[in-house]
Design an enzyme around this catalytic site. Structure first.
Site, PDB file in Angstrom:
ATOM      1  N   PRO A   1       1.153  -0.998  -0.146  1.00 48.02           N
ATOM      2  CA  PRO A   1      -0.415   0.047   0.297  1.00 48.02           C
ATOM      3  C   PRO A   1       0.489   1.276  -0.057  1.00 48.02           C
ATOM      4  CG  PRO A   1      -0.646  -1.789   1.912  1.00 48.02           C
ATOM      5  CD  PRO A   1       0.510  -2.091   1.122  1.00 48.02           C
TER       6      PRO A   1
ATOM      7  N   GLU B   1       3.270  -9.073   8.399  1.00 43.77           N
ATOM      8  CA  GLU B   1       3.363  -7.468   7.940  1.00 43.77           C
ATOM      9  C   GLU B   1       4.184  -7.199   7.503  1.00 43.77           C
ATOM     10  OE1 GLU B   1       0.503  -8.582  10.736  1.00 43.77           O
ATOM     11  OE2 GLU B   1       0.345  -6.246  10.186  1.00 43.77           O
TER      12      GLU B   1
ATOM     13  N   ARG C   1      -1.691  -7.685 -20.884  1.00 41.12           N
ATOM     14  CA  ARG C   1      -2.734  -8.133 -22.364  1.00 41.12           C
ATOM     15  C   ARG C   1      -2.576  -6.878 -23.116  1.00 41.12           C
ATOM     16  NH1 ARG C   1      -6.624  -4.331 -21.285  1.00 41.12           N
ATOM     17  NH2 ARG C   1      -8.209  -5.583 -22.168  1.00 41.12           N
TER      18      ARG C   1
ATOM     19  N   ASP D   1      -9.954  -0.185 -25.512  1.00 44.31           N
ATOM     20  CA  ASP D   1     -10.182  -0.484 -23.616  1.00 44.31           C
ATOM     21  C   ASP D   1     -10.700   0.828 -23.515  1.00 44.31           C
ATOM     22  OD1 ASP D   1     -10.468  -2.589 -23.261  1.00 44.31           O
ATOM     23  OD2 ASP D   1      -8.049  -2.910 -22.431  1.00 44.31           O
TER      24      ASP D   1
HETATM   25  N1  LIG Z   1       0.881  -4.009   6.159  1.00 43.06           N
HETATM   26  C1  LIG Z   1       0.630  -4.740   5.551  1.00 43.06           C
HETATM   27  C2  LIG Z   1       1.738  -5.151   4.311  1.00 43.06           C
HETATM   28  C3  LIG Z   1       2.402  -5.585   4.997  1.00 43.06           C
HETATM   29  C4  LIG Z   1       3.262  -5.616   3.252  1.00 43.06           C
HETATM   30  C5  LIG Z   1       2.944  -6.859   2.499  1.00 43.06           C
HETATM   31  C6  LIG Z   1       1.280  -6.395   2.261  1.00 43.06           C
HETATM   32  C7  LIG Z   1       0.850  -7.085   1.430  1.00 43.06           C
HETATM   33  N2  LIG Z   1      -0.434  -6.625   0.914  1.00 43.06           N
HETATM   34  C8  LIG Z   1      -1.226  -5.908   0.755  1.00 43.06           C
HETATM   35  C9  LIG Z   1      -0.139  -5.898  -0.814  1.00 43.06           C
HETATM   36  C10 LIG Z   1      -0.040  -4.661  -2.214  1.00 43.06           C
HETATM   37  C11 LIG Z   1      -1.562  -4.514  -1.706  1.00 43.06           C
HETATM   38  C12 LIG Z   1      -2.145  -2.801  -2.626  1.00 43.06           C
HETATM   39  N3  LIG Z   1      -2.691  -1.761  -2.161  1.00 43.06           N
HETATM   40  O1  LIG Z   1      -1.184  -3.141  -3.458  1.00 43.06           O
HETATM   41  C13 LIG Z   1      -2.079  -4.379  -0.379  1.00 43.06           C
HETATM   42  N4  LIG Z   1      -1.549  -5.061   0.084  1.00 43.06           N
HETATM   43  C14 LIG Z   1       1.009  -5.899   3.764  1.00 43.06           C
END
Ligand SMILES: NC[C@H]1CCC[C@@H](CNc2ccc(C(N)=O)cn2)C1
Length: 254
Positions: free
Chosen positions: A97, A124, A162, A177
């Site tokens: 994220p 985590e 794609r 697209d």
């Molecule tokens: N702190 C939580 C975090 C730790 C590191 C691993 C990720 C894996 N999860 C994900 C990966 C990417 C996305 C996205 N938005 O692209 C959302 N979630 C979760």
């Protein structure tokens, strides 16, 4: 063809759940492109590189706090294994994220990189020192948290693949697209001509390709104006598009 790369697009995925990747490798146009070797997706599981008897891949975080982190050892070994077969100049991308937001432009730009090694976190997260040393870019699907990076990795594999030449058959095309011209897609219709008393727009039955092209452009612009006006701000408008938008703003076009 030993040592001669035949695939257009190459993806390596570092993941504790390699089976998940079957969702993109075994189905649809990407699955077909993999069968035809225009795309290659390889996986490496850090657990296969864990050195202890319990094949440990996680450990407790320094400084305390809930949950576990992925250990650097197995991750680094899996990454090195991937790098040893990845095309020269491949990029290591960590899905999180905290990453750069994926959009069609980023997907398109990924086509020009020889290969992508997609690092999927679980728990985590992973030790920051591995990110510092090994990760070239962090990418995100958007502002939400998944339990692992695999779904994000699959979204990237699909959205990039794609766009590769020959992956979409002649009866689909990426050009028309949504987002290809950075507008939202126009409405689409197929048989029956009448469905629940609703008819297909006459213009689409007219066979007049110029009128159809114009109608579809108007519909895309209307939909973009209504749902995502922000996309219009970033976009160079053609003379025709600017004129249509003026008409739409004046409410002249239904
Ligand atoms: N702190 C939580 C975090 C730790 C590191 C691993 C990720 C894996 N999860 C994900 C990966 C990417 C996305 C996205 N938005 O692209 C959302 N979630 C979760």
């Amino acid at each position: 063809l030993i040592g001669i790369r035949i695939s257009e697009v190459w993806f390596g995925v570092i993941t504790l759940f390699p089976e998940m990747l079957k969702s993109v490798t075994d189905f649809g146009v990407v699955g077909k492109a993999i069968k035809q070797s225009s795309i290659e997706v390889c996986t490496w599981n850090p657990r296969d590189y864990a050195t202890d008897n319990y094949r440990t891949v996680d450990d407790r975080p320094y400084g305390g706090g809930p949950g576990m982190l992925m250990k650097v050892g197995p991750l680094e070994a899996a990454l090195n294994a991937a790098k040893s077969v990845a095309p020269a100049g491949s990029k290591v991308v960590y899905l999180s994220p905290q990453g750069r937001r994926l959009d069609q432009a980023l997907a398109r730009s990924a086509l020009s990189v020889p290969g992508l090694i997609l690092l999927c976190g679980r728990y985590e997260g992973i030790d920051e020192r591995l990110i510092e040393d090994e990760v070239d870019e962090e990418w995100s699907l958007g502002d939400f948290v998944l339990s692992g990076g695999e779904i994000a990795a699959m979204a990237i594999i699909d959205s990039v693949s794609r766009l590769a030449p020959g992956v979409l058959g002649h009866n689909e095309s990426a050009e028309q697209d949504s987002f290809e011209n950075s507008l939202l897609d126009c409405p689409h219709y197929t048989r029956p001509e009448i469905y629940r008393d609703k008819r297909v727009p006459e213009v689409l039955l007219s066979g007049n390709h110029e009128k159809i092209r114009r109608w579809r452009l108007e519909q895309s612009l209307l939909r973009t104006l209504q749902r995502r006006p922000d996309l219009l701000e970033q976009r160079e408008l053609s003379e025709e598009e600017a004129q249509i938008i003026q008409e739409l703003r004046r409410g002249q076009l239904i």
